[in-house]
Design an enzyme around this catalytic site. Structure first.
Site, PDB file in Angstrom:
ATOM      1  N   ARG A 165       0.865  -1.181   0.000  1.00 36.19           N
ATOM      2  CA  ARG A 165       0.000   0.000   0.000  1.00 36.19           C
ATOM      3  C   ARG A 165       0.903   1.232   0.000  1.00 36.19           C
ATOM      4  O   ARG A 165       2.028   1.197   0.498  1.00 36.19           O
ATOM      5  CB  ARG A 165      -0.893   0.029   1.240  1.00 36.19           C
ATOM      6  CG  ARG A 165      -1.817  -1.175   1.379  1.00 36.19           C
ATOM      7  CD  ARG A 165      -2.592  -1.090   2.682  1.00 36.19           C
ATOM      8  NE  ARG A 165      -3.521  -2.212   2.846  1.00 36.19           N
ATOM      9  CZ  ARG A 165      -3.224  -3.347   3.462  1.00 36.19           C
ATOM     10  NH1 ARG A 165      -2.008  -3.523   4.000  1.00 36.19           N
ATOM     11  NH2 ARG A 165      -4.115  -4.314   3.569  1.00 36.19           N
ATOM     12  N   LYS A 191      -1.953  -2.510   8.171  1.00 32.48           N
ATOM     13  CA  LYS A 191      -3.075  -2.024   8.957  1.00 32.48           C
ATOM     14  C   LYS A 191      -3.118  -2.725  10.314  1.00 32.48           C
ATOM     15  O   LYS A 191      -2.764  -3.891  10.441  1.00 32.48           O
ATOM     16  CB  LYS A 191      -4.385  -2.272   8.204  1.00 32.48           C
ATOM     17  CG  LYS A 191      -4.529  -1.457   6.925  1.00 32.48           C
ATOM     18  CD  LYS A 191      -5.855  -1.731   6.260  1.00 32.48           C
ATOM     19  CE  LYS A 191      -6.052  -0.875   5.008  1.00 32.48           C
ATOM     20  NZ  LYS A 191      -7.356  -1.162   4.353  1.00 32.48           N
ATOM     21  N   HIS A 267      -3.595   2.776  -5.596  1.00 38.41           N
ATOM     22  CA  HIS A 267      -3.705   1.325  -5.495  1.00 38.41           C
ATOM     23  C   HIS A 267      -3.454   0.605  -6.821  1.00 38.41           C
ATOM     24  O   HIS A 267      -3.446  -0.622  -6.867  1.00 38.41           O
ATOM     25  CB  HIS A 267      -5.097   0.942  -4.992  1.00 38.41           C
ATOM     26  CG  HIS A 267      -5.145   0.695  -3.508  1.00 38.41           C
ATOM     27  ND1 HIS A 267      -4.177   1.143  -2.641  1.00 38.41           N
ATOM     28  CD2 HIS A 267      -6.048   0.034  -2.738  1.00 38.41           C
ATOM     29  CE1 HIS A 267      -4.479   0.783  -1.410  1.00 38.41           C
ATOM     30  NE2 HIS A 267      -5.617   0.105  -1.444  1.00 38.41           N
ATOM     31  N   ARG A 270      -0.558  -1.827  -6.834  1.00 36.63           N
ATOM     32  CA  ARG A 270      -0.879  -2.939  -5.935  1.00 36.63           C
ATOM     33  C   ARG A 270      -1.840  -3.913  -6.619  1.00 36.63           C
ATOM     34  O   ARG A 270      -1.663  -5.136  -6.561  1.00 36.63           O
ATOM     35  CB  ARG A 270      -1.489  -2.383  -4.649  1.00 36.63           C
ATOM     36  CG  ARG A 270      -1.905  -3.414  -3.607  1.00 36.63           C
ATOM     37  CD  ARG A 270      -2.298  -2.677  -2.325  1.00 36.63           C
ATOM     38  NE  ARG A 270      -3.080  -3.477  -1.393  1.00 36.63           N
ATOM     39  CZ  ARG A 270      -2.545  -4.292  -0.483  1.00 36.63           C
ATOM     40  NH1 ARG A 270      -1.238  -4.448  -0.417  1.00 36.63           N
ATOM     41  NH2 ARG A 270      -3.331  -4.950   0.359  1.00 36.63           N
ATOM     42  N   HIS A 293      -3.761  -9.291   3.394  1.00 33.94           N
ATOM     43  CA  HIS A 293      -5.197  -9.380   3.623  1.00 33.94           C
ATOM     44  C   HIS A 293      -5.477 -10.335   4.783  1.00 33.94           C
ATOM     45  O   HIS A 293      -4.917 -11.433   4.844  1.00 33.94           O
ATOM     46  CB  HIS A 293      -5.911  -9.908   2.370  1.00 33.94           C
ATOM     47  CG  HIS A 293      -5.989  -8.910   1.267  1.00 33.94           C
ATOM     48  ND1 HIS A 293      -6.207  -9.261  -0.050  1.00 33.94           N
ATOM     49  CD2 HIS A 293      -5.872  -7.549   1.264  1.00 33.94           C
ATOM     50  CE1 HIS A 293      -6.229  -8.173  -0.800  1.00 33.94           C
ATOM     51  NE2 HIS A 293      -6.028  -7.126  -0.018  1.00 33.94           N
ATOM     52  N   TYR A 302      -9.542 -10.432  -7.017  1.00 28.81           N
ATOM     53  CA  TYR A 302      -8.564 -10.399  -8.103  1.00 28.81           C
ATOM     54  C   TYR A 302      -8.715 -11.576  -9.045  1.00 28.81           C
ATOM     55  O   TYR A 302      -8.332 -11.505 -10.210  1.00 28.81           O
ATOM     56  CB  TYR A 302      -7.138 -10.370  -7.523  1.00 28.81           C
ATOM     57  CG  TYR A 302      -6.842  -9.119  -6.747  1.00 28.81           C
ATOM     58  CD1 TYR A 302      -6.573  -7.925  -7.390  1.00 28.81           C
ATOM     59  CD2 TYR A 302      -6.854  -9.129  -5.361  1.00 28.81           C
ATOM     60  CE1 TYR A 302      -6.320  -6.765  -6.675  1.00 28.81           C
ATOM     61  CE2 TYR A 302      -6.600  -7.975  -4.634  1.00 28.81           C
ATOM     62  CZ  TYR A 302      -6.335  -6.799  -5.300  1.00 28.81           C
ATOM     63  OH  TYR A 302      -6.099  -5.659  -4.586  1.00 28.81           O
TER      64      TYR A 302
END
Length: 322
Positions: A165, A191, A267, A270, A293, A302
């Protein structure tokens, strides 16, 4: 804030909203813009309740909340409907208010528990093809190889080479890098304070090494010793906004769209990283780990991109496809 007098129909509702937002400010430390959005959403909710004859959170029913959420998407009169994403955010703010009211004893129950927020349309991530990525990454190399150009080249290669990110990329420190390993490795801080170890290929490793040796020392000399890898011209940490500007300028010079739904965004690299890995046969669980994730469900979007790619290849390559 809803304008009500001290004894007005919405006074208790407004005080509950103020208490909830104070809680979010102190306990959750939400961003100013997020709090402002919640304020607008909840002020709208209070106005709706007052118009419906409801003056206390204790009197709100599940049907009231469901009707309000429905009205967000199809309001009566001259009001403009909210987008699906804005309506979902507003519904989340309402649900948060009612959960808080229950926990704080402001209401005996949480009538929002049974109300589902509006479903968001599934959007496929935007991804560049391999040739477009190559054009984008070549842009900084076409300029004079000064400290800033070396930094920009390293940043773009790093974003595509690791799938980081943009906030993770600008946040890495020199000590997070291991360029002596084959492939190179980096610790990304994601995150929720989670970290992950991600490999990077020879292109990212080479451009980073060139920047660290020939570019970063010049930028660092202007600052006060920031440990960040990517620095601005004053020697301080590069901001997310500046990194986005670097990406957009490179995309524009590469002849790629920078505005609208198909425009290159923070993004984009990414998304391209994940899509190209899956196109190349990578296991989705591996891609999940690389992207950081928490759930493979997030990564599965994806696979929809690659299925479309398979259909395209089949339609153009198979002799009896048409």
């Amino acid at each position: 804030m809803v304008a009500v007098d001290g004894g007005g129909a919405g006074a208790r509702l407004s005080r509950a909203v103020d208490t909830y937002l104070d809680h979010l400010t102190v306990e959750r430390a939400l961003a100013v813009n997020t709090l402002a959005s919640y304020r607008r959403d909840l002020d709208r909710y209070v106005e709706w309740l007052v118009a419906a004859g409801v003056s206390d959170l204790s009197d709100v029913t599940t049907r009231d909340i469901a009707a309000h959420v429905a009205d967000l998407r199809a309001p009566a009169g001259d009001a403009s409907p909210l987008s699906a994403s804005s309506a979902a955010r507003a519904a989340s703010a309402v649900r948060g208010l009612h959960r808080f009211a229950l926990l704080e004893g402001l209401a005996p129950s949480d009538p929002s528990r049974e109300v589902k927020p509006p479903s968001l349309p599934k959007r496929l991530p935007k991804a560049l093809d391999v040739d477009q990525v190559a054009r984008l990454l070549a842009v900084p190399a076409q300029a004079a190889a000064g400290p800033l150009e070396l930094r920009d080249a390293a940043l773009l290669e790093f974003l595509y080479g690791t799938g980081a990110r943009i906030s993770e990329a600008v946040g890495i420190a020199v000590d997070d890098l291991d360029l002596d390993a084959r492939p190179g490795m980096v610790v990304l801080h994601g995150k929720g304070g989670k970290t992950r170890l991600v490999p990077m290929g020879s292109y990212a490793r080479t451009t980073l090494d060139a920047y660290l040796v020939r570019g970063r020392p010049s930028l660092a000399a202007n600052g006060t010793g920031s440990p960040n890898v990517f620095l601005n011209a004053r020697g301080g940490p590069l901001s997310r906004q500046s990194a986005w500007t670097i990406l957009r300028k490179a995309a524009d010079r590469a002849g790629l769209p920078v505005d609208g739904p198909s425009g290159v965004s923070p993004h984009t690299l990414r998304h391209s990283f994940a899509t190209h890995l899956l196109d190349g046969g990578a296991d989705i669980r591996v891609v999940q780990e690389l992207l950081g994730h928490a759930s493979v469900t997030t990564t599965q979007v994806y696979t929809l991109v690659t299925v479309d790619r398979l259909r395209e290849i089949y339609a153009t390559a198979h002799p009896r496809a048409r």
